[in-house]
Design an enzyme around this catalytic site. Structure first.
Site, mmCIF file in Angstrom:
data_model
loop_
_atom_site.group_PDB
_atom_site.id
_atom_site.type_symbol
_atom_site.label_atom_id
_atom_site.label_comp_id
_atom_site.label_asym_id
_atom_site.label_seq_id
_atom_site.Cartn_x
_atom_site.Cartn_y
_atom_site.Cartn_z
ATOM 1 N N SER A 31 0.818 -1.038 0.012
ATOM 2 C CA SER A 31 -0.013 -0.109 0.002
ATOM 3 C C SER A 31 0.633 1.164 -0.172
ATOM 4 C CB SER A 31 -0.939 -0.035 1.487
ATOM 5 O OG SER A 31 -1.683 -1.056 1.149
ATOM 6 N N HIS A 62 -5.798 -1.019 -6.447
ATOM 7 C CA HIS A 62 -4.435 -1.769 -6.818
ATOM 8 C C HIS A 62 -4.564 -1.953 -8.336
ATOM 9 C CE1 HIS A 62 -2.921 -3.666 -2.977
ATOM 10 N NE2 HIS A 62 -4.037 -2.867 -2.541
ATOM 11 N N HIS A 84 -4.449 -11.002 -2.990
ATOM 12 C CA HIS A 84 -4.350 -11.196 -1.246
ATOM 13 C C HIS A 84 -5.223 -12.469 -1.159
ATOM 14 C CE1 HIS A 84 -3.599 -7.062 -1.371
ATOM 15 N NE2 HIS A 84 -2.803 -7.336 -0.359
ATOM 16 N N TYR A 86 -7.329 -13.117 1.155
ATOM 17 C CA TYR A 86 -8.646 -12.786 1.426
ATOM 18 C C TYR A 86 -9.618 -12.448 0.459
ATOM 19 C CZ TYR A 86 -7.114 -7.967 1.163
ATOM 20 O OH TYR A 86 -6.661 -6.665 0.798
ATOM 21 N N GLU A 87 -8.975 -12.241 -0.730
ATOM 22 C CA GLU A 87 -10.001 -11.837 -2.167
ATOM 23 C C GLU A 87 -10.723 -13.197 -2.335
ATOM 24 O OE1 GLU A 87 -8.263 -9.052 -5.017
ATOM 25 O OE2 GLU A 87 -6.437 -9.233 -3.691
ATOM 26 N N ALA A 114 1.921 -2.890 3.992
ATOM 27 C CA ALA A 114 1.571 -2.149 5.123
ATOM 28 C C ALA A 114 1.279 -3.221 6.185
ATOM 29 C CB ALA A 114 0.506 -1.356 4.969
ATOM 30 N N MET A 212 -1.867 -9.141 6.180
ATOM 31 C CA MET A 212 -2.530 -9.958 5.399
ATOM 32 C C MET A 212 -1.726 -10.415 3.989
ATOM 33 S SD MET A 212 -6.009 -7.997 5.789
ATOM 34 C CE MET A 212 -6.373 -7.063 7.282
ATOM 35 N N SER A 213 -0.509 -10.314 4.030
ATOM 36 C CA SER A 213 0.113 -10.718 2.746
ATOM 37 C C SER A 213 1.580 -11.300 3.095
ATOM 38 C CB SER A 213 0.456 -9.524 1.842
ATOM 39 O OG SER A 213 1.112 -8.639 2.469
ATOM 40 N N ASN A 236 -0.172 1.753 11.111
ATOM 41 C CA ASN A 236 -1.017 1.823 12.449
ATOM 42 C C ASN A 236 -0.381 1.051 13.406
ATOM 43 O OD1 ASN A 236 -2.190 -0.355 10.353
ATOM 44 N ND2 ASN A 236 -2.896 -0.828 12.479
ATOM 45 N N HIS A 248 -9.232 1.443 7.154
ATOM 46 C CA HIS A 248 -8.485 1.182 5.932
ATOM 47 C C HIS A 248 -8.228 2.643 5.480
ATOM 48 C CE1 HIS A 248 -7.017 -0.327 2.410
ATOM 49 N NE2 HIS A 248 -8.018 0.196 1.238
HETATM 50 N N1 HPA Z 1 -3.806 -5.568 10.775
HETATM 51 C C1 HPA Z 1 -3.516 -6.429 9.601
HETATM 52 N N2 HPA Z 1 -3.181 -6.001 8.616
HETATM 53 C C2 HPA Z 1 -2.870 -4.467 8.350
HETATM 54 C C3 HPA Z 1 -2.869 -3.966 9.415
HETATM 55 C C4 HPA Z 1 -3.316 -4.449 10.733
HETATM 56 O O1 HPA Z 1 -3.444 -3.706 11.541
HETATM 57 N N3 HPA Z 1 -2.416 -2.502 9.111
HETATM 58 C C5 HPA Z 1 -2.263 -2.722 7.699
HETATM 59 N N4 HPA Z 1 -2.436 -3.955 7.003
#
Ligand code: HPA
Length: 282
Positions: A31, A62, A84, A86-87, A114, A212-213, A236, A248
């Site tokens: 990201s 993306h 990903h 999750y997709e 990220a 998540m990757s 974050n 997000h």
């Molecule tokens: N958790 C999972 N995936 C993420 C996060 C998070 O806090 N921040 C960016 N991708």
């Protein structure tokens, strides 16, 4: 024949038909970094839609293409947009692009993402050099009949993130005066962010960043013998460590804010990785 390998070879044929370029380094953009590919000396572009059977991301924002070109004098292939788990894709599809980039010629894989920060003292906007990972919460991309053409049935995972590459990246960060945390990345399947207790679980397991990757891609790349390095942008603080609900937008805003620094670090690291290779071949 193995269906996963068949599909990979079809994709490879599509590549061979269209592209002459031979990359040394494969870079996957997380990201905020999407436009990094446009800043390099672009030689060729291959849209994912032009690759038969290739998984195309459903995430808004993306892009979906390989960009081939030079970072200074280092030949690279850049994935602008990854898919990903999750997709909804099979994990073998999620790692297909990494496998394809190895077949294209890339011996080094540079992963970025990220992630939510868990490590002591981490702050949003930090960068974390990945030292190791936990991939146990997503299916292994190596599940199923082993593809002997790619690697062995029971691959060693004792040094997924190459020590020399880590040293190079730390040196690049130090010279650029970009602070660099380091730690363990854990991949969860998403797409929901974690609950506070799940973050506690990750912490107990030794994770410093959650996302998540990346980890499944590193498993597939390691299986194929690629040299791997990775940097997370701590976009974050993970849920429960931060005192507010996670969105997000927060992830994207932070990733965008620090993207210029991240790009500098990536460029300097790739240039030095190129030199490392040159030194090795002397
Ligand atoms: N958790 C999972 N995936 C993420 C996060 C998070 O806090 N921040 C960016 N991708």
């Amino acid at each position: 024949m193995n269906a996963v390998y068949d599909k990979l070879m079809k994709c490879y044929e599509s590549f061979q038909k269209r592209i002459r370029f031979r990359p040394d380094v494969a870079l996957i953009l997380g990201s905020g970094l999407g436009d990094y590919a446009e800043g390099i000396q672009v030689e060729e572009v291959l849209d994912y839609h032009h690759i038969e059977g290739f998984p195309v991301s459903t995430v808004p924002g993306h892009k979906g293409r390989f960009v081939f070109g030079y970072v200074r004098d280092v030949p690279v292939v850049i994935m602008q947009g990854r898919v990903h788990y999750y997709e909804g894709y099979d994990i073998s599809d999620v790692v297909l692009p990494v496998r394809l980039m190895k077949l294209m010629g890339a011996e080094t894989l540079f992963l970025t993402n990220a992630a939510g920060g868990i490590g002591e003292g981490f702050q949003a906007g930090d960068f974390m050099l990945i030292t190791d990972q936990i991939a146990s919460f997503v299916p292994s991309p190596l599940r199923g009949p082993n593809i002997d053409e790619l690697g062995v049935r029971f691959p060693d995972m004792s040094e997924i993130y190459d020590k020399d590459l880590r040293t190079v990246i730390r040196g690049a960060a130090a010279d650029l005066e970009i602070p660099l945390q380091q730690g363990v990345y854990i991949q969860l399947s998403g797409p929901s962010y974690e609950s506070p207790q799940e973050v506690q679980m990750c912490k107990i397991l030794g994770a410093d960043a959650v996302g998540m990757s990346t980890a499944c891609e590193a498993v597939a790349a390691n299986h194929m013998g690629m040299k791997i390095c990775g940097i997370s942008c701590i976009s974050n603080l993970a849920c429960g460590i931060a005192d507010h609900p996670l969105t997000h937008k927060e992830v994207q805003d932070t990733a965008d804010r620090v993207a210029p620094l991240f790009k500098q670090l990536i460029t300097e690291s790739i240039v030095r990785i190129g030199k490392l290779k040159y030194r090795d071949s002397q």
